[in-house]
Write a protein that holds these residues in place. Structure first.
Motif, short mmCIF file in Angstrom:
data_model
loop_
_atom_site.label_atom_id
_atom_site.label_comp_id
_atom_site.label_asym_id
_atom_site.label_seq_id
_atom_site.Cartn_x
_atom_site.Cartn_y
_atom_site.Cartn_z
N GLY A 34 50.22 -93.20 32.97
CA GLY A 34 50.46 -91.84 33.44
C GLY A 34 49.23 -90.96 33.35
O GLY A 34 48.97 -90.14 34.24
N VAL A 35 48.47 -91.11 32.27
CA VAL A 35 47.22 -90.34 32.11
C VAL A 35 46.23 -90.74 33.21
O VAL A 35 45.60 -89.89 33.85
N ALA A 36 46.10 -92.04 33.45
CA ALA A 36 45.16 -92.52 34.48
C ALA A 36 45.56 -92.03 35.87
O ALA A 36 44.69 -91.76 36.71
N ALA A 37 46.87 -91.89 36.10
CA ALA A 37 47.35 -91.43 37.41
C ALA A 37 47.34 -89.91 37.53
O ALA A 37 47.63 -89.38 38.61
N GLY A 38 47.06 -89.22 36.43
CA GLY A 38 47.01 -87.77 36.47
C GLY A 38 48.35 -87.08 36.38
O GLY A 38 48.45 -85.88 36.65
N ARG B 245 49.12 -80.40 36.94
CA ARG B 245 49.37 -80.62 38.37
C ARG B 245 50.76 -81.17 38.61
O ARG B 245 51.47 -80.75 39.51
N ARG B 246 51.18 -82.11 37.76
CA ARG B 246 52.50 -82.72 37.90
C ARG B 246 53.59 -81.71 37.57
O ARG B 246 54.61 -81.62 38.26
N ALA B 247 53.38 -80.94 36.52
CA ALA B 247 54.36 -79.93 36.14
C ALA B 247 54.51 -78.88 37.23
O ALA B 247 55.62 -78.42 37.53
N GLY B 248 53.38 -78.51 37.85
CA GLY B 248 53.42 -77.50 38.90
C GLY B 248 54.13 -77.98 40.15
O GLY B 248 54.79 -77.20 40.85
N ASN B 249 54.00 -79.26 40.45
CA ASN B 249 54.64 -79.82 41.64
C ASN B 249 56.11 -80.15 41.42
O ASN B 249 56.82 -80.48 42.36
N GLY B 250 56.53 -80.08 40.17
CA GLY B 250 57.94 -80.37 39.87
C GLY B 250 58.16 -81.83 39.51
O GLY B 250 57.63 -82.73 40.17
N PHE B 251 58.90 -82.04 38.45
CA PHE B 251 59.23 -83.40 38.01
C PHE B 251 60.74 -83.55 38.08
O PHE B 251 61.48 -82.79 37.45
N ALA B 252 61.20 -84.50 38.87
CA ALA B 252 62.64 -84.74 39.01
C ALA B 252 63.05 -85.87 38.06
O ALA B 252 62.58 -87.01 38.20
N SER B 253 63.88 -85.56 37.10
CA SER B 253 64.34 -86.57 36.16
C SER B 253 65.16 -87.64 36.90
O SER B 253 65.94 -87.31 37.80
#
Length: 229
Positions: free
Chosen positions: A145-149, A201-209
């Motif tokens: 996940g870190v490598a993918a940003g 960036r991921r948090a800003g784009n939204g994370f769908a559980s």
């Protein structure tokens, strides 16, 4: 015919061991694991203590079986989740939620999962090796996940241990009659902890559980009492 009878006998033994673990779980929650003896578990089952010793030689034998069963289920679940075609953060969410659900809902007696130090060295070694391998699944998903940003974690090992610590400790406070199922608690805990690791960036784009239906489908084949971890 002989093989059929042997298979039937093994099936009955497995069912009886699960009944024993369910009874042990009730007693552990009621009076604490360390205060519980084999006689207490036998009394919960309305079983002669001598019959209980037919299935488990002593309390350490029972704890080893609990840990072996729980760890086997966790590692099967981890292998299934790690192979999914989903982003690393979604797979980490599923692994964390599944861990909580499996410990508290699928595996009777899982309070014993925490008691590695209660085992003798001969039994503890293989169990600890399996636990270390399982921990590495968390670390791989965090690294990915870190490598993918999509995740941020200065030290993936510390992050993995923190997630595992929170998930494992749920066996201390979860109550089946508490208003939420173990799967719902797993969902809530995974939402809280995985969202805390999301990269901006991921948090800003939204994370769908992921859905509980997907989690349930992944959990179903995970429990086979007595298999090697």
């Amino acid at each position: 015919m002989v093989q059929l009878r042997e298979t039937q006998r093994e099936g009955r033994t497995s069912e009886k061991k699960r009944e024993i673990l369910e009874a042990a779980s009730r007693v552990f929650r009621r009076q604490g694991l360390h205060a519980t003896g084999m006689r207490d578990i036998a009394a919960e089952l309305d079983m002669a203590v001598g019959n209980l010793y037919y299935y488990f030689r002593d309390k350490e034998d029972l704890l080893a079986f609990i840990q072996q069963t729980t760890l086997s289920g966790l590692r099967r679940l981890a292998a299934r989740i790690e192979g999914l075609d989903l982003p690393a953060d979604a797979r980490l969410w599923l692994l964390l939620a599944g861990h909580v659900a499996l410990l508290n809902e699928e595996t009777p007696g899982s309070l014993g999962h925490l008691e590695v130090e209660a085992l003798g060295e001969e039994r503890r070694g293989p169990i600890q090796e399996g636990r270390d391998a399982y921990e590495r699944t968390f670390r791989r998903l965090i690294d990915e996940g870190v490598a993918a940003g999509v995740l941020q974690a200065p030290d993936p090992k510390v992050a993995a241990l923190a997630l595992l610590g929170a998930a494992n400790w749920s066996v201390k406070w979860f109550r089946p009659d508490g208003g939420k199922s173990a799967r719902e608690i797993g969902r809530d805990l995974a939402d809280l902890l995985v969202r805390g690791l999301l990269a901006p960036r991921r948090a800003g784009n939204g994370f769908a559980s992921p859905s509980l239906d997907l989690l349930t489908a992944l959990l179903e084949p995970s429990i086979h009492p007595g298999e090697e971890p």
